[in-house]
Write a protein that holds these residues in place. Structure first.
Motif, PDB file in Angstrom:
ATOM      1  N   GLU A   1       0.826  -1.210   0.000  1.00 46.08           N
ATOM      2  CA  GLU A   1       0.000   0.000   0.000  1.00 46.08           C
ATOM      3  C   GLU A   1       0.869   1.274   0.000  1.00 46.08           C
ATOM      4  O   GLU A   1       0.475   2.320  -0.532  1.00 46.08           O
ATOM      5  CB  GLU A   1      -0.920   0.017   1.225  1.00 46.08           C
TER       6      GLU A   1
ATOM      7  N   SER B   1       0.286   3.587   6.089  1.00 43.45           N
ATOM      8  CA  SER B   1       0.876   3.497   4.748  1.00 43.45           C
ATOM      9  C   SER B   1       0.716   4.808   4.007  1.00 43.45           C
ATOM     10  O   SER B   1       1.636   5.280   3.298  1.00 43.45           O
ATOM     11  CB  SER B   1       0.212   2.365   3.968  1.00 43.45           C
TER      12      SER B   1
ATOM     13  N   ALA C   1      -2.663  -1.055  -7.443  1.00 44.88           N
ATOM     14  CA  ALA C   1      -3.635  -1.648  -6.500  1.00 44.88           C
ATOM     15  C   ALA C   1      -4.192  -2.950  -7.052  1.00 44.88           C
ATOM     16  O   ALA C   1      -4.346  -3.949  -6.331  1.00 44.88           O
ATOM     17  CB  ALA C   1      -4.753  -0.653  -6.232  1.00 44.88           C
TER      18      ALA C   1
ATOM     19  N   ALA D   1      -6.748   7.365   2.446  1.00 37.83           N
ATOM     20  CA  ALA D   1      -6.540   5.952   2.771  1.00 37.83           C
ATOM     21  C   ALA D   1      -7.757   5.370   3.473  1.00 37.83           C
ATOM     22  O   ALA D   1      -8.161   4.228   3.214  1.00 37.83           O
ATOM     23  CB  ALA D   1      -5.298   5.798   3.635  1.00 37.83           C
TER      24      ALA D   1
ATOM     25  N   TYR E   1      -3.635   1.006   6.800  1.00 33.94           N
ATOM     26  CA  TYR E   1      -3.845   1.835   5.613  1.00 33.94           C
ATOM     27  C   TYR E   1      -3.476   3.292   5.899  1.00 33.94           C
ATOM     28  O   TYR E   1      -2.846   3.965   5.071  1.00 33.94           O
ATOM     29  CB  TYR E   1      -5.302   1.740   5.160  1.00 33.94           C
TER      30      TYR E   1
END
Length: 888
Positions: A92, A215, A111, A173, A212
């Motif tokens: 990610e 990241s 992705a 995110a 997330y």
């Protein structure tokens, strides 16, 4: 509602439906439609993103390709979070970095690639492997576009600083995570036909949402560095980031291993403590159970020291011996065992003390308080009680008196006759084997064996019934026992057969005296079922002097001697000698040879003419079986016919005689008919034998003797009929001869067959008439055609003698009853003349003609009277007459 494609309700599944059934058998119509829509949109997003990047510079395309590859590579090796079931994929970071650097199209490709790698790793279903990258592409394309628009608006308003970029990336995110979660959860809800719930989102937020956000933060920081320093510094930071992630992965794995080892050690310690506690509880429970079992056991138990002294005893042992428990303690257990068994018990205790054995099992006799003996099965072994200072012995004792008594009863039943209580054949064999062994080892220790068979036992059973027969056997067994000396043994071998073992004889005369004593004892009448019976026995005796090595041979020779006694007239004894072996062997050999002779068809027939005494003309023949042995020469019928009767071969011999005799007479009759046709119907032979006054050829007859076995055979009439049909002989030309004794002994059973034969037209004759017993009422009603006077009367036939009166009476009896009379054994002119004068119809004998071969007999068909034939056979010697015994 229409059926779901590929479902069982789909009537005609095509390729599309078969694909659906293979990939998504649990998807309903809504879930299927949703899956296809999402997959198609995801594919469109990937394709559109790739096309938008196609026009970018090569440097940008290379950077995007490297970013996509790194993201996919990071997806293969996720970082597992300790103490949780979640993992962190560093891909990610690179996806969000591509988003910030090159826009939504580049991030969409990364992705989709990272999601494809992750789904391949975590799921085996192709539906999940396909929809996961599609959902990631859609979520990234939408969220990325939103992020790009937001940053553009902020930059346009002058608010786009570094902090705003980090915050906006984190918010992006979160929105990306929420979008992916909603799109994937919708598939499960649609499959189950359930509404969407917020718990689906919050239930999985936790570590994944934080990962997330983290990241996105790292990506924003890297993006800011990139903008300040360029791509070179960023490329230098990427390896450091990879090392950081690898170190974190290794650290987390170490933490997991340490935790696993700690948990395993803790569990092992807990298990060991639990096992120790359980072991102690089990020991305590075992001790309680032992003491409870020891006290309440139904079998006697005692703890002993190594010299057999009782330390502790349970109530069952005290009850078994009829004593109090206190009376057993500190006393040697040997005190309660009978004296005869103490030695072997002390020997076993000594073996345990010397460590030769660790235990023993014995059957002993204990002494009860009342003085009776109690059989027990004992088992003794080492025993170590918890808390005891030294090991001891535990003795278990079970009362087996009832079992021992049952075994003794069974042993008695197995070795004794249930009717008389005498030893049976098996027990007698054992005792005889001991006597044989002793005679071999101890010179002068002689014995004799007597085999007894009662001469009229079957008559008792048949006339008075089997209960009377059993009562007779019981009385006989008692009388035999009373006749024996001390030490002699009598056994019932079966039926009415008994055997006596006379041991330690000083002379053979002792056995003979014992046999005579038993025969005298048997002369006294027996009273059975209200009837006074007289009986006798045939006894065979053999002695150990013959050097026997097995009991079977002893009984065999005694049995052979018994048959010798029975054959000598019954009611007597016979001593075995080695010549009897030769006789038995010879008899067995002849039996085997005779069986082969019948199978090979080597038996022959002789034909003795039957003559009308008044005219001297030939009326027929009597067929006599002959056997010419390849080694022994001609064997008299009186020798081999009894063997055939005992061996059950008489039926086959009779069939052979019937077949040959009927065929032979048919040939001779055809020859007479031919002669008659040649001479003409009106011509007559000078002797008058070839034709009758009516002009028809005279019918000859053939006489065949039959045995008692034939008469009792259920198919006897059928056998006779078959012989007549196969030969073409008329039934009136065949005469069957039965002796008077056989006829009268089987009268009731044979009467039906005799009447059938008489109806068939077969002639019947009573052979040896006058030697048996038949009443006038029987002779008047029996379907008999001919009476044959026995040769013994003819041989002593003299004018005025008693035999002459008997013969005259038989001839008159036959004439009055309408039966023809035939005299056997005519050997002299005087006999012929007297019989002819008395009116005897027919005759045969050596004066008229001896037994002839078929060729010799055919020469008589010319018709000459016996007096007119040029040569006649001389009268034979008595030994030759005896050799011509007929088939009875």
């Amino acid at each position: 509602m229409s059926p779901t494609p590929g479902s069982a309700d789909d009537p005609a599944p095509g390729p599309w439906r078969r694909l659906h059934r293979a990939l998504m058998p649990d998807y309903n119509r809504k879930a299927t439609a949703y899956w296809w829509v999402v997959v198609c949109l995801g594919v469109a997003a990937v394709v559109g993103s790739a096309m938008s990047l196609a026009g970018e510079p090569t440097q940008v395309i290379v950077q995007v390709a490297v970013g996509v590859a790194v993201a996919m590579l990071a997806g293969i090796f996720p970082v597992r979070v300790p103490h949780s079931r979640n993992s962190y994929a560093a891909g990610e970071i690179f996806i969000f970095l591509l988003l910030l650097m090159h826009g939504p199209a580049a991030a969409t490709l990364a992705a989709a690639g990272e999601a494809a790698v992750g789904s391949m790793r975590t799921s085996k279903r192709w539906t999940s492997r396909i929809i996961s990258p599609a959902v990631a592409a859609l979520a990234m394309l939408g969220s990325g576009a939103l992020l790009q628009a937001t940053l553009g608006a902020l930059n346009a308003s002058g608010l786009g600083n570094a902090g705003v970029v980090v915050v906006v990336a984190m918010v992006f995110a979160m929105s990306y995570f929420v979008t992916i979660t909603l799109l994937l959860t919708a598939v499960l809800r649609l499959k189950r036909d359930e509404p969407f719930q917020l718990s689906d989102l919050f239930g999985v937020f936790g570590w994944v949402g934080i990962a997330y956000a983290a990241s996105a933060t790292v990506s924003a920081l890297l993006f800011l560095v990139y903008k300040q320093t360029g791509i070179g510094v960023l490329m230098g930071l990427l390896p450091l980031l990879a090392m950081l992630l690898a170190t974190l992965h290794y650290f987390f794995r170490q933490q997991e291993s340490t935790e696993v080892a700690r948990l395993a050690g803790a569990e092992a310690a807990e298990r060991e403590a639990a096992n120790a506690a359980r072991h102690m509880r089990e020991l305590e429970a075992s001790e309680r159970r032992f003491h409870s079992a020891f006290t309440h056991a139904s079998i006697g138990m005692a703890l002993l020291n190594f010299d057999g002294r009782v330390l502790q005893a349970n109530p069952a042992l005290a009850g078994l011996l009829g004593l109090q428990r206190e009376a057993l303690v500190q006393r040697p257990v040997q005190d309660f065992v009978v004296a005869e068994d103490r030695a072997k018990l002390a020997e076993q205790f000594s073996a345990i003390t010397r460590e030769v054995t660790e235990g023993f099992a014995l059957q002993l006799r204990c002494r009860h308080r009342d003085g009776s003996e109690v059989w027990v099965a004992s088992h003794c072994s080492f025993f170590s009680e918890p808390g005891a200072s030294s090991p001891c012995l535990i003795l278990q004792v079970q009362d087996i008196s009832a079992r021992r008594k049952a075994e003794q009863d069974l042993h008695h039943l197995a070795f004794h006759d249930s009717l008389t209580g005498l030893p049976n054949r098996r027990r007698f064999h054992e005792l005889l084997a001991v006597a044989v062994q002793r005679a071999q080892e101890v010179p002068g220790d002689e014995f004799a064996v007597m085999f007894l068979d009662f001469d009229r036992f079957k008559l008792i059973n048949d006339s008075l019934g089997h209960d009377a027969g059993d009562a007779f056997l019981v009385q006989v067994s008692r009388r035999i026992q009373d006749s024996l000396r001390p030490g002699d043994v009598v056994a019932r071998l079966g039926g009415d057969e008994f055997a006596v073992l006379a041991q330690r004889l000083s002379a053979e005369a002792q056995a003979v005296m014992l046999a005579e004593r038993m025969m005298e004892m048997l002369k006294r009448p027996f009273h059975v079922a209200g009837t006074e019976l007289m009986t006798s026995a045939s006894i065979g005796i053999t002695f150990s002097k013959f050097g026997y090595t097995s009991p079977e041979h002893v009984l065999r020779d005694a049995d052979t001697a018994m048959y010798k006694a029975k054959g000598s007239g019954k009611a007597r004894y016979a001593l075995f000698d080695t010549s009897l072996h030769t006789e038995v062997a010879q008899r067995l050999r002849l039996e085997g040879d005779l069986r082969h002779a019948i199978e090979a068809g080597t038996l022959t027939l002789a034909y003795q003419p039957i003559v009308a005494l008044a005219s001297g003309r030939l009326t027929g023949f009597e067929a006599l079986v002959r056997w010419k042995h390849p080694a022994d020469g001609t064997i008299a019928p009186g020798t081999f016919l009894p063997i055939a009767e005992e061996a059950g071969m008489m039926v086959r011999i009779t069939d052979f005689v019937l077949h040959c005799a009927c065929h032979q007479l048919r040939q001779w009759q055809d020859e007479l008919d031919r002669q008659q046709q040649v001479q003409g119907a009106a011509a007559a032979s000078p002797s008058g034998i070839a034709a009758t006054p009516g002009g028809a050829a005279r019918l000859l007859t053939m006489s065949v003797n039959v045995s008692g076995h034939d008469l009792a055979h259920p198919a006897f009439v059928a056998r006779v009929s078959r012989a007549l049909i196969e030969s073409g002989l008329q039934a009136c030309q065949l005469t069957l001869e039965l002796t008077e004794n056989i006829l009268m002994s089987r009268l009731e059973g044979a009467l039906g067959a005799l009447r059938e034969l008489r109806t068939l037209g077969v002639g019947l004759a009573v052979d040896d008439f006058g030697t048996g017993y038949s009443s006038l009422s029987h002779l008047a009603t029996l379907p008999i055609d001919t009476l044959k006077i026995d040769r013994s009367f003819v041989a002593r036939l003299k004018v005025g003698s008693r035999e002459a009166a008997v013969v005259r009476s038989i001839i008159l009896l036959g004439s009055s009853l309408g039966k023809s009379v035939l005299a056997e054994g005519i050997e002299t002119e005087s006999q012929f003349g007297q019989l002819n004068e008395m009116g005897c119809d027919l005759g045969q004998g050596f004066l008229l003609a001896p037994p002839l071969t078929a060729e010799q007999a055919e020469a008589l068909l010319g018709g000459a009277s016996w007096r007119e034939r040029p040569s006649r056979a001389p009268a034979p010697a008595p030994s030759e007459i005896d050799a011509q015994t007929m088939l009875h």
